[in-house]
Design an enzyme around this catalytic site. Structure first.
Site, PDB file in Angstrom:
ATOM      1  N   CYS A 121      -8.155   1.872   6.543  1.00 51.77           N
ATOM      2  CA  CYS A 121      -7.995   2.699   5.533  1.00 51.77           C
ATOM      3  C   CYS A 121      -8.324   1.954   4.162  1.00 51.77           C
ATOM      4  CB  CYS A 121      -6.530   2.687   5.827  1.00 51.77           C
ATOM      5  SG  CYS A 121      -5.740   0.832   4.880  1.00 51.77           S
ATOM      6  N   ASN A 133      -3.483  -6.485   8.695  1.00 48.76           N
ATOM      7  CA  ASN A 133      -4.512  -6.209   7.607  1.00 48.76           C
ATOM      8  C   ASN A 133      -4.562  -8.204   6.845  1.00 48.76           C
ATOM      9  OD1 ASN A 133      -2.837  -6.259   4.549  1.00 48.76           O
ATOM     10  ND2 ASN A 133      -1.421  -5.353   6.234  1.00 48.76           N
ATOM     11  N   CYS A 141       2.541   6.354   8.851  1.00 45.21           N
ATOM     12  CA  CYS A 141       1.970   5.845   7.222  1.00 45.21           C
ATOM     13  C   CYS A 141       0.316   7.597   8.047  1.00 45.21           C
ATOM     14  CB  CYS A 141       0.914   5.088   8.178  1.00 45.21           C
ATOM     15  SG  CYS A 141      -0.416   5.606   6.527  1.00 45.21           S
ATOM     16  N   CYS A 144       0.947  -1.347  -0.360  1.00 49.25           N
ATOM     17  CA  CYS A 144       0.045   0.104  -0.343  1.00 49.25           C
ATOM     18  C   CYS A 144       1.203   1.220   0.192  1.00 49.25           C
ATOM     19  CB  CYS A 144      -1.027  -0.265   1.370  1.00 49.25           C
ATOM     20  SG  CYS A 144       0.195   0.275   2.814  1.00 49.25           S
ATOM     21  N   GLU A 159      -0.164  -0.161  16.533  1.00 49.70           N
ATOM     22  CA  GLU A 159      -0.835   1.293  15.886  1.00 49.70           C
ATOM     23  C   GLU A 159      -1.805   1.342  16.952  1.00 49.70           C
ATOM     24  OE1 GLU A 159      -2.318   0.293  12.107  1.00 49.70           O
ATOM     25  OE2 GLU A 159      -4.085   1.981  13.505  1.00 49.70           O
ATOM     26  N   HIS A 206      -1.423  -4.761  19.626  1.00 49.69           N
ATOM     27  CA  HIS A 206      -1.090  -4.071  17.691  1.00 49.69           C
ATOM     28  C   HIS A 206      -0.342  -2.686  18.336  1.00 49.69           C
ATOM     29  CE1 HIS A 206      -0.708  -2.972  13.892  1.00 49.69           C
ATOM     30  NE2 HIS A 206      -0.794  -3.841  14.093  1.00 49.69           N
TER      31      HIS A 206
HETATM   32 FE1  SF4 Z   1      -0.889   0.742   4.470  1.00 47.76          FE
HETATM   33 FE2  SF4 Z   1      -3.346   1.421   5.443  1.00 47.76          FE
HETATM   34 FE3  SF4 Z   1      -1.368   0.618   7.216  1.00 47.76          FE
HETATM   35 FE4  SF4 Z   1      -0.793   3.474   5.666  1.00 47.76          FE
HETATM   36  S1  SF4 Z   1      -3.024   2.855   7.382  1.00 47.76           S
HETATM   37  S2  SF4 Z   1       0.265   1.458   5.986  1.00 47.76           S
HETATM   38  S3  SF4 Z   1      -2.146   2.796   3.970  1.00 47.76           S
HETATM   39  S4  SF4 Z   1      -2.763  -0.576   6.149  1.00 47.76           S
END
Ligand code: SF4
Length: 333
Positions: free
Chosen positions: A219, A249, A121, A37, A151, A149
């Site tokens: 996203c 993902n 990102c 991505c 994030e 995770h």
């Molecule tokens: Fe890729 Fe989406 Fe993660 Fe951004 S948020 S790095 S576009 S998977």
């Protein structure tokens, strides 16, 4: 969805004349979009540019993206992956990964006088901005995501005292908050679209005044890969998803294919494919998570071709045109 036979670089060469004659050709259904991505491409490019400009070693906090091949390749070229900033020598350059960091990590970097290059990102940054905005107006912020995770840790760190993590509809239904009239939600960017909708529904049932982000936090890349794999799964006996076990993902793509009733496996590369998976699979769907490089798909297709005749078809859900500018510290003038 459009379908065409071969043509995509990752499809490899088209079936040779005669390949589909005699023995019936196995179908290989390539889900599209798949693989890298815009956020992952930007993050990898960032480390590459820092290596080119400043030379090795370049420190990177956590895996730059969740893919073992990407990490190994950058490590060979001089990147040093660390878990925490106290492993980075004072004054050195450190790259933050695509998954984002909490304000506490930024403060620690400043205290150690590190030169930071932030490869978070932009779509993760958007969620951080929303977390700050919702918390600042006094809401309890419900973050839908997976515990542990990176994030999630980064996003929760924006307002730890006002944020709660919810992972399932049952947890949402049982949630107690300070003021049920002031609750907002955010999500990790790489969740399953259908499962997340169920959690949001359960939250809304519990807190009718619930507010959410202006646009989806899941996203575009996650959404597109899920739709594409879902379409391919409808025609496949087996789905192979290329991605690493810690790639959220990628794991979601496997789960989604299984929910569509198809056998599905996550593989880091062609070496993980087990012969017994293929024995009765006349139509094999292939996808790759957003952190898995394209060449891994090509290698899987080449491997399947070695086993016997194949007919490769590209199943295009949509064409992605999203690109992100590199961090300003590594932008070429
Ligand atoms: Fe890729 Fe989406 Fe993660 Fe951004 S948020 S790095 S576009 S998977």
């Amino acid at each position: 969805m459009t379908t065409r036979t071969t043509g995509d670089p990752s499809a490899g060469p088209p079936a040779r004349a005669g390949e589909t004659g005699g023995e019936e050709a196995r179908k290989v259904l390539l889900a599209s979009p798949r693989s890298l991505c815009a956020g992952v491409e930007r993050a990898i490019e960032t480390v590459e540019r820092v290596l080119a400009d400043r030379g090795a070693p370049v420190y990177v906090r956590k895996q730059i993206v969740h893919n073992v091949h990407v990490v190994d390749d950058l490590r060979r070229r001089g990147a040093v992956f660390v878990e925490e900033l106290d492993e980075v020598p004072p004054g050195a350059t450190v790259v933050f990964s695509a998954h984002g960091v909490s304000p506490a990590v930024r403060e620690q970097a400043a205290a150690r006088e590190l030169r930071v290059i932030d490869a978070t990102c932009p779509l993760v940054t958007k969620v951080h901005v929303e977390a700050r905005r919702f918390a600042a107006r006094g809401d309890t912020v419900v973050l839908i995501g997976h515990a542990g995770h990176e994030e999630v840790e980064g996003t929760m760190g924006e307002a730890p005292e006002r944020t709660v993590l919810v992972q399932t509809p049952a947890e949402a239904a049982a949630l107690e908050v300070e003021d049920p009239g002031r609750v907002s939600y955010l999500t990790q960017t790489t969740l399953a679209v259908d499962e997340t909708a169920e959690v949001v529904e359960a939250l809304r049932a519990r807190f009718p005044a619930l507010t959410g982000p202006g646009s989806d936090d899941i996203c575009y890349a996650t959404t597109n890969r899920q739709r594409a794999v879902s379409e391919v799964a409808a025609d496949a006996d087996l789905v192979l998803v290329i991605g690493s076990a810690n790639s959220s993902n990628s794991v979601r793509l496997v789960e989604l294919a299984r929910r569509r009733g198809v056998a599905a496996h996550l593989i880091d590369d062609v070496g993980d494919i087990r012969p017994e998976w293929l024995r009765d699979a006349r139509a094999v769907g292939v996808s790759a998570g957003a952190s898995a490089p394209h060449h891994l798909v090509e290698e899987v297709v080449a491997f399947l071709r070695e086993l016997g005749p194949i007919q490769v078809t590209e199943h295009r859900h949509t064409i992605e045109t999203v690109r992100f500018a590199a961090p300003k510290e590594v932008r070429t003038p």
